[in-house]
Scaffold this motif. Sequence first.
Motif, short mmCIF file in Angstrom:
data_model
loop_
_atom_site.label_atom_id
_atom_site.label_comp_id
_atom_site.label_asym_id
_atom_site.label_seq_id
_atom_site.Cartn_x
_atom_site.Cartn_y
_atom_site.Cartn_z
N ALA A 121 -23.79 14.43 11.39
CA ALA A 121 -23.39 15.67 12.05
C ALA A 121 -23.62 16.89 11.17
CB ALA A 121 -21.93 15.59 12.47
N ALA A 122 -23.68 16.69 9.85
CA ALA A 122 -23.83 17.83 8.94
C ALA A 122 -25.20 18.48 9.01
CB ALA A 122 -23.52 17.40 7.51
N VAL A 123 -26.19 17.83 9.63
CA VAL A 123 -27.49 18.48 9.78
C VAL A 123 -27.41 19.66 10.74
CG1 VAL A 123 -28.74 16.34 9.28
CG2 VAL A 123 -28.37 17.02 11.66
N PHE A 124 -26.28 19.82 11.43
CA PHE A 124 -26.13 20.90 12.40
C PHE A 124 -25.45 22.13 11.83
CE2 PHE A 124 -26.67 17.09 14.92
CZ PHE A 124 -27.56 17.50 15.90
N VAL A 125 -25.12 22.13 10.55
CA VAL A 125 -24.38 23.27 10.00
C VAL A 125 -25.19 24.55 10.11
CG1 VAL A 125 -23.31 24.25 7.95
CG2 VAL A 125 -23.02 21.82 8.46
N ARG A 126 -26.43 24.53 9.67
CA ARG A 126 -27.23 25.76 9.67
C ARG A 126 -27.59 26.20 11.08
NH1 ARG A 126 -27.70 29.85 5.96
NH2 ARG A 126 -29.75 30.84 6.06
N VAL A 127 -28.06 25.27 11.92
CA VAL A 127 -28.41 25.66 13.29
C VAL A 127 -27.15 26.07 14.05
CG1 VAL A 127 -30.58 24.40 13.46
CG2 VAL A 127 -28.44 23.22 13.98
N GLY A 128 -26.03 25.43 13.73
CA GLY A 128 -24.77 25.84 14.34
C GLY A 128 -24.39 27.26 13.95
N ALA A 129 -24.64 27.61 12.69
CA ALA A 129 -24.36 28.98 12.24
C ALA A 129 -25.23 29.99 12.96
CB ALA A 129 -24.56 29.07 10.73
N ILE A 130 -26.49 29.63 13.23
CA ILE A 130 -27.38 30.52 13.99
C ILE A 130 -26.82 30.76 15.38
CG2 ILE A 130 -29.68 30.71 15.02
CD1 ILE A 130 -30.71 29.04 12.60
N ALA A 131 -26.37 29.67 16.02
CA ALA A 131 -25.81 29.77 17.37
C ALA A 131 -24.52 30.59 17.37
CB ALA A 131 -25.55 28.37 17.92
N LEU A 132 -23.64 30.32 16.42
CA LEU A 132 -22.38 31.04 16.35
C LEU A 132 -22.61 32.52 16.07
CD1 LEU A 132 -19.31 31.14 16.31
CD2 LEU A 132 -19.37 30.36 13.93
N ASN A 133 -23.57 32.84 15.24
CA ASN A 133 -23.89 34.23 14.93
C ASN A 133 -24.31 34.98 16.20
OD1 ASN A 133 -23.89 36.09 12.80
ND2 ASN A 133 -26.11 35.98 12.59
N ALA A 134 -25.10 34.32 17.05
CA ALA A 134 -25.53 34.95 18.30
C ALA A 134 -24.35 35.17 19.23
CB ALA A 134 -26.59 34.09 18.98
N VAL A 135 -23.43 34.21 19.26
CA VAL A 135 -22.24 34.35 20.11
C VAL A 135 -21.35 35.48 19.60
CG1 VAL A 135 -20.11 33.18 20.81
CG2 VAL A 135 -22.30 31.97 20.93
N LEU A 136 -21.21 35.61 18.29
CA LEU A 136 -20.44 36.72 17.75
C LEU A 136 -21.10 38.06 18.06
CD1 LEU A 136 -19.38 35.35 14.23
CD2 LEU A 136 -17.98 35.52 16.29
N ALA A 137 -22.43 38.09 18.00
CA ALA A 137 -23.14 39.33 18.33
C ALA A 137 -22.92 39.72 19.79
CB ALA A 137 -24.63 39.17 18.05
N ALA A 138 -22.75 38.72 20.65
CA ALA A 138 -22.55 38.97 22.08
C ALA A 138 -21.14 39.48 22.39
CB ALA A 138 -22.82 37.70 22.88
N ASP A 139 -20.21 39.33 21.44
CA ASP A 139 -18.85 39.84 21.59
C ASP A 139 -18.19 39.27 22.85
OD1 ASP A 139 -16.60 41.26 20.84
OD2 ASP A 139 -17.27 43.16 21.73
N LEU A 140 -18.18 37.96 22.95
CA LEU A 140 -17.67 37.28 24.14
C LEU A 140 -16.17 37.00 24.02
CD1 LEU A 140 -20.54 34.68 24.52
CD2 LEU A 140 -20.31 36.88 25.67
N GLY A 141 -15.55 36.79 25.17
CA GLY A 141 -14.14 36.43 25.19
C GLY A 141 -13.72 36.08 26.60
N VAL A 142 -12.44 35.86 26.77
CA VAL A 142 -11.90 35.51 28.08
C VAL A 142 -12.26 36.59 29.10
CG1 VAL A 142 -9.78 35.10 29.38
CG2 VAL A 142 -10.02 34.20 27.05
#
Length: 356
Positions: free
Chosen positions: A144-165
Amino acid sequence: MYRLLRFAGPGKVEIIESQSVALQPGEVRVRTLFSGISAGTEMTAYRGTNPYLTSVWNPGIRLFQQDLREPRLGYPLDGWGYSEVGEVVEVAAVPDPVDEGKDAGRPVKVGDTVWGIWGHQSEAILPAKTVAGHQLPEGMDPLAAVFVRVGAIALNAVLAADLGVGSTVAIFGQGVIGLLATRFAVLNGATVIAVDGIRVRQNKALAWGAEEALAPDPDPAARIRELTGGMGCDCAIELSGNYRALHEATRAVGADGTVVAAGFYQGGAAPLRLGEEFHHNRVQILASQIGSVPNRLRTRWSVPRLEQTVIASIASGALDAASLVTHRFDIADAAKAYELLDNNPESALQTVLEFR
């Protein structure tokens, strides 16, 4: 001796042997267990389309330039790959740690399983400080640790989108990073409309919490308008690297909406027509790239924090990243892995190289 993956030329993969060397003070030797192949950025090096092969990046003025006087990347290319996990097998004398603030991590020791970036090779010598704090939590599957970097890329995009409830986001491209973004957006409380033409990926997006999964044809933007009462989505995240998808993302958002462009785009952008919805709806396009976090978050977030958040999500069970692995190849058969991703990409999600 250790084994190293080399791109000898476009479409040509070789496994070469290199001589192991002694550690210097402050270094560690890591024996690689798994290394994830990037089906986006890395494949541009395999295919010969990466901009670093034809241009020179000038970091001082942050421009790609056609400067023939400056050296540029060329084949053979060694060291590609940025999603590795391995076991620390040797540690040289490490100087007393220097306090580097919130991103400083616990020093490594022999026997630790760590994640990081060292390319597709069976062992790596790394500065100890680069893997300090990169130890896997006890009981976590190393795969599962091979997903750390690609996961960070995905999370960064979600943070940029400023999403929430209460917010609705369309995520174009449901490959590995798109699916990870879908999961993080759902965890943030957003309603996700996934867009991808491959049914297996649509089903995975739904299983991970997407409200709807649409095909890119005939008109996803019109369908998104129907699903949102005519308003369009608040934001779209484009992760396929396809210009047509980027154009559709500009059509999918409502007036004054935001598109986060997080794919790695190649060549010309003829399908992207900026005189249409982009212009009339005053759409904002933001680039998201793992080199930095969104401007508004820089006092609190960093790339290491992104990565640690991914690890925590995997360890807690909120993110079942290992389930995205569809193909595993021994490093000796790496050429077959790249041929698969080049010729039949729709059959694979995450492809992983194994080192035995």
